[in-house]
Write an enzyme that holds these catalytic residues in place. Structure first.
Site, PDB file in Angstrom:
ATOM      1  N   GLU A  39       6.704 -13.661  21.033  1.00  0.00           N
ATOM      2  CA  GLU A  39       5.347 -14.007  21.421  1.00  0.00           C
ATOM      3  C   GLU A  39       4.771 -15.008  20.235  1.00  0.00           C
ATOM      4  O   GLU A  39       5.204 -15.078  19.127  1.00  0.00           O
ATOM      5  CB  GLU A  39       4.591 -12.601  20.942  1.00  0.00           C
ATOM      6  CG  GLU A  39       4.487 -11.633  21.987  1.00  0.00           C
ATOM      7  CD  GLU A  39       3.557 -10.583  21.770  1.00  0.00           C
ATOM      8  OE1 GLU A  39       2.551 -10.531  20.833  1.00  0.00           O
ATOM      9  OE2 GLU A  39       3.516  -9.445  22.265  1.00  0.00           O
ATOM     10  N   GLU A  74      -6.422 -10.565  29.266  1.00  0.00           N
ATOM     11  CA  GLU A  74      -6.551  -9.255  29.368  1.00  0.00           C
ATOM     12  C   GLU A  74      -7.791  -8.684  28.803  1.00  0.00           C
ATOM     13  O   GLU A  74      -8.034  -8.669  27.799  1.00  0.00           O
ATOM     14  CB  GLU A  74      -5.289  -8.523  28.907  1.00  0.00           C
ATOM     15  CG  GLU A  74      -3.952  -9.201  29.317  1.00  0.00           C
ATOM     16  CD  GLU A  74      -2.640  -8.752  28.561  1.00  0.00           C
ATOM     17  OE1 GLU A  74      -2.330  -7.508  28.730  1.00  0.00           O
ATOM     18  OE2 GLU A  74      -2.333  -9.550  27.643  1.00  0.00           O
ATOM     19  N   LYS A 119      -8.061  -5.494  26.327  1.00  0.00           N
ATOM     20  CA  LYS A 119      -7.583  -5.470  24.917  1.00  0.00           C
ATOM     21  C   LYS A 119      -8.676  -5.248  23.702  1.00  0.00           C
ATOM     22  O   LYS A 119      -9.713  -6.033  23.998  1.00  0.00           O
ATOM     23  CB  LYS A 119      -6.868  -6.636  24.678  1.00  0.00           C
ATOM     24  CG  LYS A 119      -5.628  -6.883  25.672  1.00  0.00           C
ATOM     25  CD  LYS A 119      -4.589  -7.911  24.954  1.00  0.00           C
ATOM     26  CE  LYS A 119      -3.998  -7.468  23.745  1.00  0.00           C
ATOM     27  NZ  LYS A 119      -2.942  -8.451  23.174  1.00  0.00           N
ATOM     28  N   GLU A 123      -8.962 -11.659  21.398  1.00  0.00           N
ATOM     29  CA  GLU A 123      -7.889 -10.604  21.852  1.00  0.00           C
ATOM     30  C   GLU A 123      -7.852 -10.823  23.225  1.00  0.00           C
ATOM     31  O   GLU A 123      -6.778 -10.607  23.862  1.00  0.00           O
ATOM     32  CB  GLU A 123      -8.092  -9.384  21.146  1.00  0.00           C
ATOM     33  CG  GLU A 123      -7.957  -9.142  19.734  1.00  0.00           C
ATOM     34  CD  GLU A 123      -6.481  -9.700  19.217  1.00  0.00           C
ATOM     35  OE1 GLU A 123      -5.369  -9.185  20.079  1.00  0.00           O
ATOM     36  OE2 GLU A 123      -6.238 -10.276  18.317  1.00  0.00           O
TER      37      GLU A 123
END
Length: 502
Positions: free
Chosen positions: A264, A318, A321, A327
């Protein structure tokens, strides 16, 4: 005769290993699904294929996702979540059953090449670390039973927090509090030739300690170099320094053969008011420079030319999260599949979205351009791009349906050309809007014929400039890479046979 045949047999058996050695560095993408507004896995897989992304990491073994990537050629890294570690570590039968029910029905149509057993366990408030290696051993045993232990590699991912020190890179050292976990883990990786997987985020290092490095250094844009005082090595970006810190930590424990894989990394495009570095421009800059750096096979200062596989986080924003605003904003795409910012996976740099359809030539005249399908593109790539344009791309494709003016000639190139051009004109007629994963080409000759009229920018209303057509490797580039791999393989085989004959 017999000896020569035996040498040839041995050399042939080395083919898979040599191919892996000759393969250059790769860029993949993380497909997280912690959101309630994402497209279906089928559409996500289509989006990935459209941009010729060949490596995808998911965090579980979701059946719908595995089915969606069947027969795509995309290599998947799948995960055993932390919540399953206890069950996998306690009983071999649990690993056997998981493999039988969740993997084997879809393999090899779905190309699974890595399994991550646990994720960043040292960062978890629960004590998962003692369960990781026993779980890995049970999964390995399950793979051996079905003959897949050499085809699917096992590892576990870690945060950079697994280090107690990361600067200077040559002083990189693992946190001693994790010693009882790391020693058997590293022994497992070395024994099975598996990589040490680490999630590295220069964004967090800069955000939390801006005095320890400039923004340009974090973004691969630094004009000056940071010198490791112990080795004299020069670092122009933070990612290289952090990767080398891992390598030095491994060498300090005498694990010199384990490779590092970045599972990542990325940069958020939006953050809370205090997260001033989380912007679309910075995200675009980081990921563009990252891709260029990786695919150039430059390696790192301590490991020049070393192959490096990197996964960008993440495919989509997303919204579920927790934490700060950043985030929820790491994605390259919004859930509607439009791009958050333009990114070129070829490593040639981003494309300015302000490019106009009507360009001025050298003699001062204005030229109108159209976008059509490349006749050199494969049928599969064209069909994938056509399906995307007529679906998530929001192109009105009624004109290429039976009995409609653009249905004839009834072939994929013609139908894709009409759809590509419509998307191209509707999205600002930029170079990137004619990419379609390397299957689209710009022309200055009007492709219209009979009653099939190809759109120009002036003939339609402009729609959202958030184009999702990311440039990717052209067929000629792919052929060049294949030729290089073949040459590397041939030289290695010839060297081996020559040595044997002596």
């Amino acid at each position: 005769m017999g000896r020569g045949f035996f040498r040839l047999l041995i050399a042939t058996s080395l083919l898979p290993i040599l191919l892996d050695v000759c393969r250059g560095s790769t860029i993949g993408i993380c497909y997280g699904r912690n959101a309630d507004d994402l497209p279906t896995p089928d559409k996500a897989a289509q989006l990935v294929q459209l941009h010729n992304i060949k490596y995808v990491r998911i965090y579980d073994s979701n059946i719908q996702v595995l089915k969606a990537f069947a027969n795509t050629g995309v290599e998947l890294m799948i995960g055993v979540p932390n919540s399953d570690l206890l069950a996998f570590s306690q009983f071999q039968s649990n690993a056997d059953t998981w493999l039988k029910n969740s993997i084997l029905p879809y393999y090899p149509a779905t190309k699974i090449t890595y399994i991550t057993v646990g994720a960043e366990v040292t960062e978890s408030s629960s004590n998962f670390s003692a369960q990781v290696v026993p779980a890995m051993r049970n999964v390995l045993t399950a793979l051996k039973k079905v003959g897949l232990s050499k085809k699917i590699k096992l590892s576990s991912t870690h945060s950079l927090g697994v280090l107690s020190r990361s600067f200077p890179p040559s002083a990189g050292a693992f946190n001693s509090s994790h010693a009882s976990f790391l020693k058997p883990l590293l022994e497992f990786l070395a024994e099975n030739q598996s990589p040490f997987m680490v999630d590295i985020y220069p964004y967090y290092a800069y955000r939390d300690s801006p005095s320890n490095g400039t923004l340009d250094y974090a973004l691969f844009e630094a004009s000056s170099e940071v010198i490791d005082p112990n080795t004299g090595l020069l670092y122009t970006n933070m990612l290289d320094a952090q990767i080398d810190a891992i390598y030095y930590a491994l060498m300090a424990l005498n694990f010199k053969t384990i490779k590092v894989m970045v599972t990542e990394t990325g940069w958020p495009s939006k953050g809370s008011p205090k997260e001033t570095a989380a912007t679309p421009d910075n995200a675009q800059t980081y990921n563009t420079n990252l891709i260029r750096h990786v695919i150039n096979d430059t390696g790192t200062p301590a490991k020049p030319g070393e192959r490096l596989d990197v996964y960008i986080f993440s495919l989509f924003n997303e919204n579920r999260k927790p934490g700060l605003e950043s985030e929820r904003n790491w994605g390259l795409f919004y859930p509607d599949q439009t791009s958050v910012y333009n990114l070129d996976f070829t490593g040639k740099g981003s494309v300015d979205m302000t490019t106009e359809t009507n360009v001025t030539s050298s003699n001062g005249t204005t030229t109108t351009t159209w976008c059509i399908a490349s006749s050199k593109a494969s049928e599969l790539d064209l069909q994938n791009a056509l399906d995307w344009a007529c679906g998530p791309g929001n192109v009105d494709c009624r004109a290429i349906q039976p009995s409609q003016p653009c249905f004839e000639p009834d072939n994929t190139v013609a139908h894709a050309s009409f759809a590509f051009n419509t998307y191209y004109q509707q999205n600002g007629a930029t170079d990137i809007a004619c990419s379609f994963g390397g299957t689209g080409i710009k022309v200055d000759k009007n492709p219209s014929y009979d009653n099939c009229i190809y759109m120009t920018t002036g003939s339609n209303k402009t729609v959202s400039s958030n184009t999702t057509a990311i440039s990717s490797t052209s067929s000629s580039t792919r052929n060049g890479v294949q030729a290089w791999i073949f040459s590397c393989l041939l030289v290695t085989l010839m060297s081996f046979l020559s040595a044997e004959s002596r």
